[in-house]
Structures are given as structure tokens and as C-alpha cells.
Design an enzyme around this catalytic site. Structure first.
Site, short mmCIF file in Angstrom:
data_model
loop_
_atom_site.label_atom_id
_atom_site.label_comp_id
_atom_site.label_asym_id
_atom_site.label_seq_id
_atom_site.Cartn_x
_atom_site.Cartn_y
_atom_site.Cartn_z
N THR A 1 29.58 79.89 110.68
CA THR A 1 28.84 80.67 109.96
C THR A 1 27.64 79.47 109.14
OG1 THR A 1 29.72 82.94 109.73
CG2 THR A 1 27.82 82.96 108.83
N SER B 1 23.19 64.23 103.01
CA SER B 1 23.63 65.32 101.99
C SER B 1 22.57 66.13 101.32
CB SER B 1 24.74 64.94 101.75
OG SER B 1 25.31 66.11 100.66
N GLN C 1 22.92 58.06 100.32
CA GLN C 1 21.55 57.56 99.19
C GLN C 1 20.43 57.58 100.13
OE1 GLN C 1 22.08 57.69 96.16
NE2 GLN C 1 24.81 58.61 96.26
N ASN D 1 25.94 53.34 97.21
CA ASN D 1 25.91 54.25 96.40
C ASN D 1 26.55 54.14 94.52
OD1 ASN D 1 28.79 54.30 97.67
ND2 ASN D 1 29.27 55.90 96.17
N HIS E 1 22.58 67.33 98.50
CA HIS E 1 22.29 67.75 96.60
C HIS E 1 21.91 65.93 96.43
CE1 HIS E 1 26.28 65.73 95.68
NE2 HIS E 1 26.45 66.02 96.75
N GLY F 1 27.66 65.43 103.12
CA GLY F 1 27.69 63.73 102.97
C GLY F 1 29.25 63.95 104.17
N THR F 2 30.35 64.35 102.99
CA THR F 2 32.01 63.66 103.59
C THR F 2 31.84 64.01 104.90
OG1 THR F 2 32.87 64.06 101.62
CG2 THR F 2 34.47 64.60 102.85
N CYS G 1 38.49 58.18 89.13
CA CYS G 1 39.57 59.04 88.36
C CYS G 1 40.66 58.89 88.61
CB CYS G 1 38.21 60.30 87.45
SG CYS G 1 38.75 60.48 85.66
#
Length: 382
Positions: free
Chosen positions: A236, A198, A178, A150, A200, A70-71, A326
Site C-alpha cells: 500500500t 531518501s 546524500q 555519507n 528524510h 534509501g535502504t 555502534c
């Protein structure tokens, strides 16, 4: 055993996705750009996966570019659009509550001479369409708005934003990381030019994403090298990741309705139990009351810091999140909640719970019981 309620951060890879990927690591391991049989076999895997995803998302296969996540998709859309349209103007509009992959990319563009307007949101996290229309300029080249937030799950009025952008000749980018698999998407019928995904977040592997690029959009590439992805994204191809992504999306979409119903039930169960046992004034639900992603639930427990709650839950074997950055081992107040102009008591005590396919009603019952115990223990000690 951990009760995992942080699926908005990442999800466990689905067993069927793993089974799809394993033979590619061991047998179809060729470079998809190679001309020999091993390369052709790998290229065939990529094409089948692309065709499947395109059919599931309602677009042409050529409109999907595979990325590392996603980034990168957000960066590719925003930086690529900025470079491609710089001769038309250098003004971009986004929202204060966007993911940092969008906000930090826009801040980078500001250093390069672009002007960025960061839209306000209301207390529920929604933008004001009137404000959006007012800040549009002749030199506005791109609008970037997240589909579903998110941290709090709030869904933006994407179709109305897209229609406004299209009427002004402005490209429209949507971060749908999301929303993928949760909200029905038919890309060919949506007024959207660019959309980020994305794997994951939908029980696919990490390190693979995609960017939808409408047929009339010509982006400047941000990665240079080979001619992969129709010369739009060098590098690749991640063949097993691509195959795993397509399988994960297929599974999610096939089970979308039942998953939506399940998530909604889990969400309601948690809110009801907490409000009943702690009192509704001690349980603040953050985000839009009706337009939200069902798998995301952001709750504040006024008087109890997010950090204290998360550490206490972790000690009880429950994984949740604050949805905030964080820094040096301490939690910063969420930029999303700050932009929503919520009280300090609410922003400092917010915790995000996010559900997945493995989440059960018993998980929610146990989690609610633990939260009640933690809250009562802390408040009684004060």
C-alpha cells in the site's frame, strides 16, 4: 538548546512539508489502490507528487518507484538487477566505502553465488577509473557507486563511471541519498540506470524513498503482493509520505544555490576557526579537498578518540556523529576511513559534522569554541 550538526543522519521535517502531509492523514486518507472516490483522491495525490518529482529530477514520472527509504531502494536496485541479469553473469562491482545498505546487500549476494569486486579508494576516498576498467569482466552485470559519501562527503566521478559502464553494456546503480537536493540532477541526460533517494535527508518524512529506473531497465521485484508501482514494488502506497517527499524536494531544489553557498561558508568558517586556534596539524580534514558535498565535514583530532569528543560535545548540547557503527555501546572505526588507508590516529579520532537549513554561523562559532575547549582540556590532562 541543542546545536544539531548531524543532518547527514537525518533532518528535521520542514514545516511546509508537515502542512502538506496533515490533510492527507485527515481527509485524503483512502487507499490509493481502491476504486472508490476516496481511493481515487489518494491516487491523485500520489500521481501529482510523482509528476512533480519527475519534473524536478528531469525524468519521466513512470521511471520513479516509491519505496520505504534509501535502504530499500538500494536493495531493490541491486537484488533486482542481480536477479534480472543472472543469465548474463554473476559479477558485480562496488566500492569499499559504500553505505552498508549496499555492502551488506552485496555480501548477501555472495552467499547466493555471486562474485563481488570491492574497489579500493585513495586517501581522499575517490576510486581509480583505471582500476574499475581493469576489474570489469564479460560476466559483469552491475556497477554500484555512491554519488557523494555519507561520512566524508567525497564525490565520485559518476558521469565517467556511467559512460564506461554504458560502453560495456553494464547496468549502473548510484546511491544518491546524500546528493539529492545538493547536486543538480537531470536524470534523462546522465548515463545512469538506477538511482536511490531518501526523503528524510532533505527535510522530508522518514519511511519514504524512491528509486529511479531508466526506461530500458527491467528489474525483478523484491517485494511480492499487489500490483502497485506498475508491479515493481508491492505494498500500500505511503500517500502522505509521498506527498511530503515531493514537497521537500521542491523546497530543497528551489533553494539549492543559496543553500550550497551557506553550507560552504559554514564549512570554511569551522575549519578556519579550528585550524587557527588548535593548529593545522591538530585538525585533519578527511575527504576530497575540492570534490565534496558541502554539508558534510569530517574532521579528526589526533590523540582524542571519536567517542570522547562526541560524548563531550553531547554534554555541551552539540549533536554530531562519528559516521561509524555502534556496537555494544562502543564505536567501531569507520570502514570508510579504513578503506581510505588513513593513519590509526586519524581514523580513531574522526568526527562528522553535517549542516542543514537551520544551521547558523553562530552555531558554528559556538561549536568551534566548545571543540577548542574540549581539546585543550583533554590534552592538558595527559
Amino acid at each position: 538548546m541543542t546545536i544539531y550538526l548531524d543532518h547527514a543522519a537525518t533532518t528535521p521535517v520542514h514545516p511546509d512539508v508537515i502542512q502538506t502531509m496533515l490533510p492527507i492523514y485527515t481527509h485524503s486518507y483512502g487507499n490509493a489502490s481502491s476504486t472508490h472516490s476516496a481511493g481515487r483522491e489518494a491516487r491523485s495525490v500520489v500521481q501529482r507528487a510523482r509528476d512533480l518529482m519527475a519534473s524536478l529530477l528531469g525524468c519521466a514520472a513512470t521511471q520513479l518507484v516509491f519505496t520505504s527509504g534509501g535502504t530499500e531502494s538500494n536493495n531493490m536496485a541491486i537484488l533486482g538487477a542481480a536477479a534480472a541479469r543472472s543469465s548474463l553473469g554473476k559479477h558485480i562491482i562496488t566500492v569499499q566505502t559504500e553505505h552498508h545498505a549496499v555492502l551488506h546487500t552485496c555480501q548477501h549476494l555472495e552467499k547466493l553465488g555471486y562474485e563481488i569486486t570491492y574497489l579500493d579508494v585513495d586517501n581522499n576516498g575517490r576510486i581509480d577509473l583505471k582500476q574499475l576498467e581493469e576489474v570489469i569482466r564479460p560476466e559483469t552485470i552491475l556497477i554500484s557507486v555512491m554519488y557523494g559519501n555519507n561520512e566524508v562527503g567525497t564525490i565520485q566521478p559518476i558521469v565517467k563511471i556511467g559512460e564506461l559502464a554504458r560502453s560495456k553494456g553494464i547496468w549502473f546503480h548510484v546511491d544518491a541519498v546524500q546528493a539529492l537536493g545538493v547536486i543538480e540532477l537531470s536524470l534523462s541526460s546522465l548515463p545512469i540506470d538506477l538511482m536511490s533517494f531518501s526523503a528524510h535527508k532533505i527535510q522530508g518524512p522518514k519511511g519514504i524513498g524512491a528509486l529511479y529506473i531508466a526506461k530500458h531497465i527491467q528489474l525483478e521485484p523484491i517485494l511480492h503482493g499487489g500490483s502497485q508501482e506498475r508491479k515493481r514494488r508491492a505494498g500500500t502506497e505511503n500517500v502522505p509520505g509521498i506527498a511530503g517527499f515531493s514537497k521537500a524536494l521542491q523546497i530543497f531544489i528551489e533553494h539549492r544555490y543559496e543553500m550550497q553557498q551557506k553550507m560552504e561558508k559554514l564549512r570554511i568558517e569551522m575549519v578556519t576557526r579550528l585550524q587557527k586556534q588548535l593548529g593545522s596539524e591538530q585538525v585533519v580534514i578527511n575527504g576530497h579537498p575540492t570534490d565534496y558535498l558541502p554539508h558534510i565535514l569530517n574532521i579528526s583530532f589526533p590523540g582524542i578518540s571519536s567517542e570522547t569528543m562526541l560524548m563531550s560535545l553531547d554534554m555541551e548540547g552539540i549533536a554530531a556523529a562519528s559516521g561509524s557503527a555502534c556496537t555494544s555501546g562502543s564505536l567501531e572505526v569507520s570502514h570508510v576511513l579504513q578503506a581510505m588507508k588513513l593513519s590509526e590516529q586519524v581514523t580513531a579520532s574522526a568526527v562528522r559534522f553535517s549542516f542543514g537549513s537551520a544551521s547558523s554561523l553562530q552555531d558554528i562559532v559556538t561549536c568551534a569554541e566548545k571543540i577548542v575547549t574540549i581539546v585543550n582540556r583533554i590534552r592538558n590532562n595527559y
